[in-house]
Design a protein around this motif. Structure first.
Motif, PDB file in Angstrom:
ATOM      1  N   TYR A 273      52.622  32.587  38.706  1.00 23.07           N
ATOM      2  CA  TYR A 273      52.873  31.150  38.811  1.00 23.07           C
ATOM      3  C   TYR A 273      52.991  30.575  37.410  1.00 23.07           C
ATOM      4  O   TYR A 273      52.490  31.161  36.441  1.00 23.07           O
ATOM      5  CB  TYR A 273      51.716  30.453  39.554  1.00 23.07           C
ATOM      6  CG  TYR A 273      50.400  30.526  38.798  1.00 23.07           C
ATOM      7  CD1 TYR A 273      50.016  29.491  37.938  1.00 23.07           C
ATOM      8  CD2 TYR A 273      49.568  31.638  38.898  1.00 23.07           C
ATOM      9  CE1 TYR A 273      48.836  29.565  37.211  1.00 23.07           C
ATOM     10  CE2 TYR A 273      48.394  31.722  38.175  1.00 23.07           C
ATOM     11  CZ  TYR A 273      48.035  30.684  37.335  1.00 23.07           C
ATOM     12  OH  TYR A 273      46.871  30.776  36.600  1.00 23.07           O
ATOM     13  N   LYS A 275      51.880  28.622  34.436  1.00 21.21           N
ATOM     14  CA  LYS A 275      50.585  28.073  34.022  1.00 21.21           C
ATOM     15  C   LYS A 275      50.756  26.666  33.448  1.00 21.21           C
ATOM     16  O   LYS A 275      51.804  26.302  32.925  1.00 21.21           O
ATOM     17  CB  LYS A 275      49.921  28.990  32.990  1.00 21.21           C
ATOM     18  CG  LYS A 275      50.742  29.250  31.740  1.00 21.21           C
ATOM     19  CD  LYS A 275      50.096  30.321  30.889  1.00 21.21           C
ATOM     20  CE  LYS A 275      50.971  30.684  29.693  1.00 21.21           C
ATOM     21  NZ  LYS A 275      50.423  31.824  28.934  1.00 21.21           N
ATOM     22  N   ASP A 287      48.048  27.370  40.826  1.00 21.90           N
ATOM     23  CA  ASP A 287      47.083  28.375  41.272  1.00 21.90           C
ATOM     24  C   ASP A 287      45.996  27.745  42.143  1.00 21.90           C
ATOM     25  O   ASP A 287      45.503  28.373  43.088  1.00 21.90           O
ATOM     26  CB  ASP A 287      46.482  29.137  40.080  1.00 21.90           C
ATOM     27  CG  ASP A 287      45.789  28.242  39.088  1.00 21.90           C
ATOM     28  OD1 ASP A 287      46.344  27.183  38.760  1.00 21.90           O
ATOM     29  OD2 ASP A 287      44.699  28.600  38.613  1.00 21.90           O
ATOM     30  N   ARG A 291      45.226  28.939  46.019  1.00 17.56           N
ATOM     31  CA  ARG A 291      43.892  29.368  46.452  1.00 17.56           C
ATOM     32  C   ARG A 291      43.370  28.536  47.625  1.00 17.56           C
ATOM     33  O   ARG A 291      42.576  29.025  48.433  1.00 17.56           O
ATOM     34  CB  ARG A 291      42.906  29.283  45.287  1.00 17.56           C
ATOM     35  CG  ARG A 291      43.182  30.265  44.153  1.00 17.56           C
ATOM     36  CD  ARG A 291      42.188  30.044  43.025  1.00 17.56           C
ATOM     37  NE  ARG A 291      42.597  30.683  41.787  1.00 17.56           N
ATOM     38  CZ  ARG A 291      42.408  31.962  41.501  1.00 17.56           C
ATOM     39  NH1 ARG A 291      41.792  32.741  42.373  1.00 17.56           N
ATOM     40  NH2 ARG A 291      42.814  32.473  40.341  1.00 17.56           N
ATOM     41  N   LEU A 307      45.860  36.580  40.214  1.00 19.48           N
ATOM     42  CA  LEU A 307      46.821  35.509  39.981  1.00 19.48           C
ATOM     43  C   LEU A 307      47.052  35.409  38.485  1.00 19.48           C
ATOM     44  O   LEU A 307      46.099  35.276  37.713  1.00 19.48           O
ATOM     45  CB  LEU A 307      46.311  34.167  40.517  1.00 19.48           C
ATOM     46  CG  LEU A 307      46.531  33.882  42.012  1.00 19.48           C
ATOM     47  CD1 LEU A 307      45.666  34.803  42.864  1.00 19.48           C
ATOM     48  CD2 LEU A 307      46.238  32.427  42.321  1.00 19.48           C
ATOM     49  N   GLY A 309      49.138  33.550  35.329  1.00 20.35           N
ATOM     50  CA  GLY A 309      49.978  32.450  34.877  1.00 20.35           C
ATOM     51  C   GLY A 309      50.950  32.902  33.807  1.00 20.35           C
ATOM     52  O   GLY A 309      50.595  33.676  32.922  1.00 20.35           O
TER      53      GLY A 309
END
Length: 339
Positions: A273, A275, A287, A291, A307, A309
């Motif tokens: 993903y 960041k 993130d 979650r 996960l 970034g």
């Protein structure tokens, strides 16, 4: 497109208010307008001026030079353009990387790298630039990229704007375009050094993952903005594949809304993903959103905290830093292999 619930549709609306480079990936790369190619040299330049032993440092472009851009339009350069405008962040980065910053007379509102680009006159959007500002810049050549579609290109050309479009879909396309720009602007030495550095980044990654068996390759999901992922046919998908991962959205094509149920069923081992990107609606990072989704705690990547970034600009701009993003992807997927 994946997903059909009202909540997913609301989530997709957030795309328009995110980082423009990520939003442009959806608007630009996912368009139905088809372009014939990535650009090509119709009349390749010959090395001239200097000892052949000196290699790339001695290469000078022999003009006139004939080049076709991604729309198939042929350009004839009798000399290197002296005044250059760019309405694409990726192409702006390339111009500065080739040492042409002093010749850049204007950039899009979203060209922010390198830092020197921020002080250049602003020319508006990357999708539909400010026509008056573009004409007033007096640019010999205007460079645009994946975000500007054919109708906008043709409209600007109708206003006598000398517009050169690039449409890279792969890392090879990006490197090829950099070499081509090196030839157009008589910066072949700089272009070759940059291309070699990018190829070295790619080799670092491919060497690190080359012995992976199909069973060892990790399943990867990327959410590059809230509610959106990417399938086949785009450079972000290629970053996953070259990194030795298996994109769980590879059955889709282009930029698509996610189906939460399909992602849970695919059970990715790693989630990538951007960041430090905040969703304007929820005010949460991506993130955090991932979650907190119902049922996503069952996904292996979430259970094992895999996960990772990655920088939103390097991953979304098909320019000189795209192989930096490749290295980041590989580190996120296989941290034990790529340092």
């Amino acid at each position: 497109m994946w997903g059909n619930s009202k909540s997913k549709m609301k989530r997709s609306i957030a795309v328009v208010s995110l980082s423009i480079t990520l939003a442009a990936a959806i608007v630009g790369c996912g368009s139905k307008d088809k372009l014939p190619g990535q650009g090509e040299l119709v009349s390749p330049p010959k090395a001239s001026g200097g000892d052949a032993q000196a290699g790339n440092a001695a290469k000078k472009t022999a003009y006139p030079l004939k080049v076709k851009d991604a729309t198939g339009k042929e350009f004839v350069f009798t000399k290197a353009p002296e005044r250059i405008a760019s309405v694409s962040p990726a192409e702006t980065e390339t111009l500065f990387a080739l040492g042409l910053g002093d010749k850049v007379v204007g950039v899009s509102d979203f060209c922010d790298y390198p830092a020197e680009a921020k002080s250049k006159p602003k020319l508006g959007s990357i999708v539909k630039p400010n026509e008056e500002a573009l004409i007033a810049s007096g640019a010999d050549l205007v460079v645009t990229g994946v975000s500007m579609q054919l109708p906008a290109v043709e409209k600007l050309r109708g206003l006598k704007v000398n517009l050169f479009k690039l449409e890279p879909k792969t890392i090879d396309d990006v490197i090829s375009n950099i070499r081509m720009m090196g030839q157009i602007f008589d910066r072949q030495e700089q272009a070759e050094k940059l291309a070699a550095s990018m190829e070295a980044d790619r080799k670092k990654v491919t060497d690190a993952v080359k012995d992976l068996t199909p069973e060892q390759k990790k399943k990867v999901f990327i959410e590059f903005s809230p509610g959106w992922t990417v399938g086949k046919g785009e450079f972000i998908d290629e970053l996953i594949t070259v990194s030795g991962g298996v994109n769980v959205a590879s059955g889709e094509k282009g930029y698509v809304m996610i189906s939460e149920e399909k992602i849970i069923a695919a059970n990715p081992q790693v989630i990538l993903y951007p960041k430090n990107l905040i969703d304007d609606q929820s005010k949460k990072t991506i993130d955090q959103i991932i979650r907190e989704r119902s049922g996503w705690h069952k996904i292996e990547a979430v259970k094992t905290n895999k996960l990772a970034g990655v920088d939103k600009d390097t991953m979304s701009r098909p320019g000189p830093r795209i192989t930096e993003a490749l290295v980041e992807f590989a580190k996120g997927i296989y941290p034990e292999r790529v340092k």
